[in-house]
Scaffold this motif. Sequence first.
Motif, short mmCIF file in Angstrom:
data_model
loop_
_atom_site.label_atom_id
_atom_site.label_comp_id
_atom_site.label_asym_id
_atom_site.label_seq_id
_atom_site.Cartn_x
_atom_site.Cartn_y
_atom_site.Cartn_z
N THR A 1 0.82 -1.23 0.00
CA THR A 1 0.00 0.00 0.00
C THR A 1 0.84 1.26 0.00
O THR A 1 0.34 2.37 -0.10
CB THR A 1 -0.93 0.02 1.22
N LYS A 2 2.17 1.08 0.14
CA LYS A 2 3.11 2.19 0.22
C LYS A 2 2.75 3.16 1.34
O LYS A 2 2.71 4.37 1.18
CB LYS A 2 3.19 2.92 -1.12
N LYS A 3 2.51 2.56 2.52
CA LYS A 3 2.17 3.34 3.70
C LYS A 3 3.25 3.22 4.77
O LYS A 3 3.79 2.14 5.00
CB LYS A 3 0.82 2.89 4.28
N ALA A 4 3.55 4.35 5.40
CA ALA A 4 4.46 4.37 6.56
C ALA A 4 3.59 4.56 7.79
O ALA A 4 2.78 5.49 7.85
CB ALA A 4 5.45 5.52 6.43
N LEU A 5 3.75 3.66 8.76
CA LEU A 5 2.91 3.69 9.95
C LEU A 5 3.77 3.92 11.19
O LEU A 5 4.69 3.15 11.47
CB LEU A 5 2.11 2.39 10.10
#
Length: 335
Positions: free
Chosen positions: A80-84
């Motif tokens: 998803t190309k997400k940084a959490l």
Amino acid sequence: MKKLNMLKMVVVTLLFSMTLIGSMPVETSALSMPLRAVVNGDRLYFPDGQPFVDKQSRIQVPIRFIAEALGVQVSWDGKTKKALFHSGTTKVTLTIGKKEYEVSDKKLNMDTVALLKDGRTYVPARYVAEAFGAAVKWEQVIHTVYVTTQGSTSTPVKPEEKEKGTTTYFDGIPFNNVRDIDEYERMSVDKSEEFVLKLADQLTFVKENGKYVIKCTYPKIPEAYEWSLGVRVHFKKGGYISYSPITNFKENRIPNSGSFTKAVPISNASEVEYFNIIMSVSLKKSLGGTLPQETGAFNIVAEPGVSKSAIYIPQSGEYPQVAYKDFDFNKMFQW
């Protein structure tokens, strides 16, 4: 003839510099002004990807380093190309290429985006830091971003951290009386460089009321230290005039604190062959022996229309010299 003049300029410059700061390393690394990141008084070092300012004038930092500096957990979702980011009850989610982001399920918008560069994930420092209750301040002159954690969502202070001294701000530059000095109580190389860059921004050569003058307002510095500033104006007809706090010529003496305006006895700027300036932060009292009172100095040489250089020169060969290719010479020299 020009080569001979340039050689003479280099020799005189070295003699002038060595008089004020002692011996110096030989090699210079031609770097542009580095972007610094300081979190709770400690400078961050980036061994791989370096922070940078993006097109929206926001500071982008490698994802792992901002997380470690804030004491938060971080994970990366490649699909998803997400940084959490996660700490306590606070969760922050950024998506590569999107201005919309989430803070604890609340949707917000940035004026920039997280991005991929050279195979690394970068996130805008301000939005991540502020989401976790940290304060972010940018000092353009010294190219430094300061992040200070605060409030219930900041990193807990460890008992040993309380022994690291007191941080006080001097014209926007934080100085810690334990972390920012060396074993001889001199100002650390990094901190000295910050202060002299600030001074360089406040020294100008301007024309006022038909006179060619040197103007300066010294930045504030910690009580234990004092400024050392030397200016030489070399003339095409030969000779030069030196201005410093320690010169034997009273008419050429300048203070080492506060402000000053000093007129240079010329009728036209074309009379000047070149300028040589050197500045440093020194301990007020010598600790004895031959130990230099400063850890480094900023050396500026400018020959109008020919060449110019601005180099920070650490006293110790343990640290590299840094040449500031993007130094604003036009702002300093306005004759």
